[in-house]
Scaffold this motif. Structure first.
Motif, PDB file in Angstrom:
ATOM      1  N   ARG A  88      60.633  77.283  -2.470  1.00 31.04           N
ATOM      2  CA  ARG A  88      59.987  78.235  -1.472  1.00 31.04           C
ATOM      3  C   ARG A  88      58.405  77.360  -1.390  1.00 31.04           C
ATOM      4  NH1 ARG A  88      57.954  84.529  -2.027  1.00 31.04           N
ATOM      5  NH2 ARG A  88      56.856  83.610  -3.069  1.00 31.04           N
ATOM      6  N   ALA A  89      57.309  76.943  -2.449  1.00 29.54           N
ATOM      7  CA  ALA A  89      56.825  77.065  -2.478  1.00 29.54           C
ATOM      8  C   ALA A  89      56.302  74.927  -1.921  1.00 29.54           C
ATOM      9  CB  ALA A  89      56.124  76.808  -4.152  1.00 29.54           C
ATOM     10  N   THR A 109      47.879  73.828   0.323  1.00 34.65           N
ATOM     11  CA  THR A 109      48.721  74.445  -1.725  1.00 34.65           C
ATOM     12  C   THR A 109      49.263  75.135  -1.294  1.00 34.65           C
ATOM     13  OG1 THR A 109      46.299  75.232  -2.024  1.00 34.65           O
ATOM     14  CG2 THR A 109      46.209  73.570  -2.447  1.00 34.65           C
ATOM     15  N   THR A 110      49.878  74.710  -2.670  1.00 35.63           N
ATOM     16  CA  THR A 110      51.430  76.393  -2.066  1.00 35.63           C
ATOM     17  C   THR A 110      51.158  77.042  -3.345  1.00 35.63           C
ATOM     18  OG1 THR A 110      53.143  74.667  -2.068  1.00 35.63           O
ATOM     19  CG2 THR A 110      52.320  76.326  -0.746  1.00 35.63           C
ATOM     20  N   THR A 111      51.735  77.666  -4.102  1.00 40.68           N
ATOM     21  CA  THR A 111      50.926  78.150  -5.306  1.00 40.68           C
ATOM     22  C   THR A 111      52.629  78.554  -5.732  1.00 40.68           C
ATOM     23  OG1 THR A 111      48.982  78.685  -5.529  1.00 40.68           O
ATOM     24  CG2 THR A 111      50.322  79.950  -7.280  1.00 40.68           C
ATOM     25  N   PHE A 142      60.780  81.120   4.240  1.00 37.46           N
ATOM     26  CA  PHE A 142      59.609  81.697   5.314  1.00 37.46           C
ATOM     27  C   PHE A 142      58.158  80.761   5.327  1.00 37.46           C
ATOM     28  CE2 PHE A 142      55.198  84.263   4.112  1.00 37.46           C
ATOM     29  CZ  PHE A 142      55.933  85.860   5.771  1.00 37.46           C
ATOM     30  N   GLY A 143      57.963  79.806   4.909  1.00 39.87           N
ATOM     31  CA  GLY A 143      56.241  79.462   4.996  1.00 39.87           C
ATOM     32  C   GLY A 143      56.628  78.178   6.059  1.00 39.87           C
ATOM     33  N   LYS A 157      45.953  80.232   3.395  1.00 38.08           N
ATOM     34  CA  LYS A 157      47.463  80.138   4.365  1.00 38.08           C
ATOM     35  C   LYS A 157      46.684  78.362   5.220  1.00 38.08           C
ATOM     36  CE  LYS A 157      45.509  82.640   8.226  1.00 38.08           C
ATOM     37  NZ  LYS A 157      45.658  81.133   9.071  1.00 38.08           N
ATOM     38  N   ARG A 164      58.560  79.180   8.531  1.00 39.67           N
ATOM     39  CA  ARG A 164      58.379  80.281  10.096  1.00 39.67           C
ATOM     40  C   ARG A 164      57.491  80.454   9.990  1.00 39.67           C
ATOM     41  NH1 ARG A 164      60.720  86.329   8.730  1.00 39.67           N
ATOM     42  NH2 ARG A 164      60.536  87.364  10.717  1.00 39.67           N
ATOM     43  N   MET A 165      56.271  80.704   8.775  1.00 36.00           N
ATOM     44  CA  MET A 165      54.525  80.676   9.343  1.00 36.00           C
ATOM     45  C   MET A 165      53.824  79.399  10.233  1.00 36.00           C
ATOM     46  SD  MET A 165      54.551  83.907   8.786  1.00 36.00           S
ATOM     47  CE  MET A 165      56.233  84.424   8.701  1.00 36.00           C
ATOM     48  N   ARG A 166      54.883  78.432  10.106  1.00 29.30           N
ATOM     49  CA  ARG A 166      54.273  77.203  10.422  1.00 29.30           C
ATOM     50  C   ARG A 166      55.329  77.021  11.982  1.00 29.30           C
ATOM     51  NH1 ARG A 166      53.199  76.606   5.367  1.00 29.30           N
ATOM     52  NH2 ARG A 166      52.121  75.741   4.672  1.00 29.30           N
ATOM     53  N   VAL A 178      57.031  73.748   2.602  1.00 27.29           N
ATOM     54  CA  VAL A 178      56.352  73.111   3.695  1.00 27.29           C
ATOM     55  C   VAL A 178      56.014  71.380   3.064  1.00 27.29           C
ATOM     56  CG1 VAL A 178      55.415  75.523   3.749  1.00 27.29           C
ATOM     57  CG2 VAL A 178      54.195  74.728   1.915  1.00 27.29           C
TER      58      VAL A 178
END
Lengths: 330, 255
Positions: free
Chosen positions: A147-148, A78-80, A99-100, A74, A102-104, A151
């Motif tokens: 999605r990846a 990188t994202t996958t 989502f990413g 996290k 939102r987490m930030r 962010v």
């Protein structure tokens, strides 16, 4: 927005098996690298080490010059994109893509705007309020990509992203992946076992075998001038002829000692490296070429695969005088 | 043959539901005793029951204990299932076994055990101690339901969430729990139903504030009355409502 990756002397073992054995690899910022190899060669393990889903037993992974030891997925830049997409089934597409952010801690409006932008990038503009189960496999893969990328990762990791798609869709998505990578400029590291896919999209192919790097270079280089027998065979069909002391089963050969490797399409009547007279055993029409099995008269135990021009008038039993236009000795 | 199987079904259902039907029917008895003959239809016992302060207090206690203990059992069961489904530890089979084990122990033994523990710790019996007992009996159920519901899809979605920057509590709150909404609701409603009906633990672990089954029991001691039938019918109505709600909301949607 983009950063290079440096893998330095990385080893990883699962039980008795060596998943990665002292692997070093340098990936430039903005490069599209494909890790290619059969299952169990360590390519996915290497991807997991870059993504932080596992820690190497030895060696180091640096992203943008920063050592990633002990950094959780996290917190990595990188994202996958996962093979099974791993979309959140209870969220709309826009919520998935946002989502990413939102987490930030990004606000609702910012997330919605970014989700729209990303969905448009992957060709799903205006579908933000759908849910994943309403989509086809190819569309889900696009959402996973959006999605990846939402962010703005420095490095995007793709784990067999097209593996679950049918062939036609896979070929179409390859072109799109490449175009999207050019547009966003992010470093892409893509894992696959499909060498055509690798050649279609990679700036550089890294061929892996049994936890080691067997070969690497641009597609043309790896295909035409492979550095190992494994890599030659994995990148496509190849005829192998053993040469020792300037002699082979076909007679004298003016090449260095080793295994002479010749691609089927490099064999023609006018090739410079003469293979001698060969009898056509059987042949089949493949659309772009004729694929024939031929038996050299000098070596009745050997069978060579030859791609002849589409219009060639050849029948089983015909005798052809053949030569190779290009070859490598390994 | 066909008629015979219908008959069999009718007898089976009669056997199961006759006691309940009789209970409900005699709650409307106009006379003073809930036994035949039926002396006429009346709602006076319902009126009496609904006006009884002790009974209504017990009803409130039952509701409180059921909801709070089920919520707690669900949280603990979910967290345990989540951890054991994700991490493979040497002792995880044993841990799973230990979590399920209370299911095999009779409520009486659990109640006696808790009574001893609370006694030696000097904890006074209250609704909290009953709640603790109900957590003990419902935790295995919640754990088993949650554990069975966790699959590969769950695991990979959680992995994706972490990859996208979610902290562990965010993974649980935004991905794991919402993805399991249906089984979580099923576990919760079942726990509430079990806690709502439970007598032995509630009887042994309460003192002054009691739950509804215990209150009904003390009513029964003073002899039969249609009022008891009326309370019983109300309890049955609540249980049936919960089960039907569960069926409609959760299982129907899951299909």
């Amino acid at each position: 927005m983009t950063a290079g990756v440096l893998v330095r002397g990385v080893s990883q073992r699962y039980g008795q098996a060596m998943a990665l054995d002292d692997v070093s690899l340098e990936i430039a910022a903005g490069e599209y690298v494909v890790l290619l190899g059969p299952s169990g060669c360590g390519k996915t393990t290497l991807l997991n080490l870059i993504g932080g889903f596992a820690e190497p037993a030895a060696g180091a992974v640096l992203i943008g010059g920063r050592d990633m030891a002990g950094v959780a997925p996290k917190d990595r830049p990188t994202t996958t994109v996962f093979q099974d997409y791993a979309l959140f089934p209870h969220m709309t597409l826009a919520e998935n893509v946002g989502f990413g952010l939102r987490m930030r801690g990004a606000g609702k409006a910012e997330r919605a705007a970014r989700a729209d932008e990303m969905l448009a990038l992957v060709g799903l503009a205006g579908r933000g309020d759908r849910r994943p189960h309403e989509l086809s496999g190819g569309q889900r893969q696009r959402v996973a990509l959006a999605r990846a990328l939402a962010v703005s990762p420095d490095v995007l990791l793709l784990d067999e992203p097209l593996g679950a798609l049918d062939l036609k869709l896979r070929r179409a998505m390859q072109d799109e992946l490449k175009a999207i990578q050019r547009k966003v400029g992010t470093t892409f590291v893509h894992v696959t076992h499909d060498q055509e896919e690798a050649m279609a999209i990679a700036d550089r192919i890294v061929v892996m075998q049994a936890g080691r790097i067997a070969d690497m270079g641009p597609p043309r280089e790896v295909y035409l001038r492979p550095k190992s027998l494994f890599s030659a065979g994995f990148m496509g069909e190849v005829n192998r002829i053993e040469v020792a002391g300037g002699r082979s089963a076909l007679g004298p050969m003016a090449v260095a000692d080793g295994v002479l490797c010749i691609r089927p399409e490099a064999i023609s009547a006018g090739g410079a490296l003469r293979l001698g007279r060969c009898v056509v055993r059987d042949m089949a029409f493949f659309g772009a070429y004729l694929r024939a099995h031929v038996v050299p008269e000098a070596a009745p135990g050997m069978v060579l695969v030859v791609h002849l021009p589409q219009g060639a008038e050849v029948a089983a039993g015909d005798v052809l005088d053949l030569g190779a236009d290009a070859h490598v000795v390994l | 043959m066909r008629a015979l199987s219908w008959l069999y079904m009718a007898v089976a259902y009669l056997f199961i539901f006759l006691p309940v039907a009789v209970l409900v029917a005699f709650s409307f008895q106009a006379g003073r005793l809930p036994v035949p003959p039926f002396q006429g239809f009346s709602l006076r016992w319902y009126e009496k029951v609904l006006g009884d302060r002790d009974l209504m207090a017990a009803l409130g206690h039952s509701f409180l204990v059921a909801v709070v203990s089920s919520a707690l059992a669900l949280c603990l069961g979910f967290l345990a299932a989540h951890a054991l489904a994700r991490v493979r530890l040497p002792g995880s089979v044993l841990m799973r076994g230990l979590l399920i084990a209370p299911m095999t122990v009779s409520y009486l033994i659990i109640a006696l055990g808790l009574l001893t523990v609370f006694g030696s710790l000097g904890i006074r019996l209250s609704l909290w101690t009953v709640g603790a007992g109900h957590v003990v009996i419902n935790l295995p159920l919640c754990f088993a339901i949650c554990y069975a519901a966790m699959g590969d899809q769950q695991r990979s979605a959680e992995r994706a969430a972490r990859d996208l920057g979610a902290a562990e509590w965010q993974v649980l709150a935004y991905v794991s729990a919402p993805m399991l909404a249906a089984p979580l609701a099923a576990a919760f409603f079942l726990s509430v139903t079990f806690s709502w009906d439970e007598f032995i633990i509630a009887f042994l672990l309460t003192r002054f504030d009691v739950t509804l089954p215990v209150e009904i029991w003390s009513m029964l001691r003073s002899g039969l009355s249609p009022a008891t039938n009326a309370v019983g019918s109300l309890v049955f109505l609540v249980s049936v409502t919960l089960v039907v709600a569960l069926e409609m909301l959760v299982f129907r949607r899951a299909k």
